[in-house]
Design an enzyme around this catalytic site. Structure first.
Site, PDB file in Angstrom:
ATOM      1  N   THR A  94     -28.952  12.111  53.184  1.00  0.00           N
ATOM      2  CA  THR A  94     -28.722  13.066  54.526  1.00  0.00           C
ATOM      3  C   THR A  94     -30.604  13.652  53.684  1.00  0.00           C
ATOM      4  OG1 THR A  94     -28.431  15.053  52.986  1.00  0.00           O
ATOM      5  CG2 THR A  94     -26.674  14.085  54.806  1.00  0.00           C
ATOM      6  N   LEU A 105     -32.487  17.229  57.714  1.00  0.00           N
ATOM      7  CA  LEU A 105     -31.388  16.961  58.022  1.00  0.00           C
ATOM      8  C   LEU A 105     -30.039  16.755  58.157  1.00  0.00           C
ATOM      9  CD1 LEU A 105     -34.010  16.153  61.534  1.00  0.00           C
ATOM     10  CD2 LEU A 105     -33.291  18.350  61.467  1.00  0.00           C
ATOM     11  N   HIS A 106     -29.704  17.656  57.458  1.00  0.00           N
ATOM     12  CA  HIS A 106     -28.590  17.315  56.748  1.00  0.00           C
ATOM     13  C   HIS A 106     -27.273  17.417  57.088  1.00  0.00           C
ATOM     14  CE1 HIS A 106     -29.863  17.799  52.730  1.00  0.00           C
ATOM     15  NE2 HIS A 106     -30.578  19.009  52.790  1.00  0.00           N
ATOM     16  N   ASP A 107     -26.734  19.199  58.038  1.00  0.00           N
ATOM     17  CA  ASP A 107     -25.353  19.193  58.864  1.00  0.00           C
ATOM     18  C   ASP A 107     -25.906  18.404  59.957  1.00  0.00           C
ATOM     19  OD1 ASP A 107     -24.798  20.377  57.131  1.00  0.00           O
ATOM     20  OD2 ASP A 107     -25.211  22.115  57.802  1.00  0.00           O
TER      21      ASP A 107
END
Ligand code: BDR
Ligand code: CA
Length: 328
Positions: A205, A252-254
């Site tokens: 991520t 943009l982890h999620d």
């Protein structure tokens, strides 16, 4: 191919809302429910933020929103408003229309009567082998669902978790990633459940970055309600990132956890045995993966599929294309 039926368990959180937008803009997914958990913000604020986002996107049909755990299984809650802003969404009440009214008004949507863990278990139990749960907050709701309804939860198709740091440093402590650090006891319970799990850790991520230049270019190209929301909600965050890391970009982890379900070929997965550190010392919340270069039969069997590589360019292109698709 029919769309994949998903439940999204979330603690919005700026990147959580970007993940929800990506999910609603993607015909490959059908969002069956959104469940909220305490993490980035207290759980009531998380539910309010989901409702705000739903009123902005206005998906048809509109999925139910259920409120879940107000705190981790055994520990006090430590939230992250310093990063996400007082409201968890970059302090959106700063933005007014030309007439001076709130650009993002208080949402009116009502919440489901069931608790998040009960709704998760009910939907999975009613559709054996069909439901993917995408967890983009602490794992408290999921752990509670597994504890309370193991037979129903055994019918899950897959659990995709944004969390952990396998070969890289943490982001909340030197070793630990925020979601799993917030409720390591829940994470341990989930990791030892025997359910099919894909982990989307910081290793991948942190490689998918939204830059201020990209979002400005998108708004110039397609200045609709959705692209403006993305710019507004991330504006303050770019300042925080610059102060902390010297960059005007945010991971943009999620959204990547959603991306993995939209298009599994975006990542490479490797099986690992991963354990959670639940002690109170400096390693609290760390994910300890067995990375030893020894024969596999000398190790404990893998319990997770871990994403180790990502096609970052292809994911960013997908994300930008999808956020431009939603209505003006
Ligand atoms: C995770 O922590 C949260 O702050 C983000 O929303 C994401 O889910 C990244 O470590
Ligand atoms: Ca999150």
């Amino acid at each position: 191919m029919p769309p994949t039926r998903v439940i999204i368990d979330t603690d919005p959180g700026i990147d959580d809302t970007l993940a929800l937008i990506l999910a609603f803009a993607s015909p490959e997914l059908k969002v069956e429910a959104i469940t909220t958990v305490a993490g980035n913000v207290p759980v009531a604020q998380a539910a309010r933020n989901v409702c705000l986002l739903l009123e902005l996107v206005d998906p048809h049909p509109r999925p139910p929103v259920a409120i879940g755990a107000a705190h981790p299984l055994t520990r006090p809650l430590r939230t992250a408003e310093g990063y996400h802003g007082e409201d968890g969404l970059g302090e959106l009440s700063r933005f007014r229309t030309e007439a001076g009214v709130l650009r993002y008004p208080e949402p009116q949507q009502r919440l489901a009567s069931q608790s998040a863990p009960a709704l998760i278990a009910e939907i999975i139990g009613g559709a054996p082998g069909e439901i993917v749960v995408i967890c983009i907050g602490p794992l408290t709701n999921l752990a509670m669902a597994i504890q309370a309804a193991p037979t129903q939860m055994a019918k899950v198709k897959e659990i995709v978790i944004m969390g952990g740091a396998i070969h890289v440093p943490g982001n909340v402590t030197p070793g630990a990633e925020f979601n799993l650090y917030t409720d390591p006891d829940a994470a341990r319970l989930v990791f030892t459940s025997g359910l099919p799990i894909t982990l989307v850790p910081l290793d991948v991520t942190e490689r998918v970055m939204l830059t201020v230049e990209l979002i400005d270019a998108v708004v110039r190209h397609i200045g609709n309600r959705m692209t403006r929301f993305v710019r507004d909600t991330t504006e303050r965050l770019f300042g925080v990132e610059h102060g902390r890391m010297g960059r005007t970009a945010t991971p943009l982890h999620d959204p990547l956890a959603v991306g993995v379900v939209i298009d599994p070929s975006l990542v490479t997965r490797r099986p690992f045995h991963v354990e959670m550190e639940t002690g109170d010392g400096p390693a609290q919340g760390m994910t300890i993966a067995d990375r030893r270069q020894i024969r596999e039969e000398w190790k404990r069997p893998p319990n997770l599929q871990v994403c180790t590589e990502v096609d970052a360019g292809r994911f960013i292109a997908l994300f930008l294309e999808r956020i431009c698709r939603l209505p003006v």
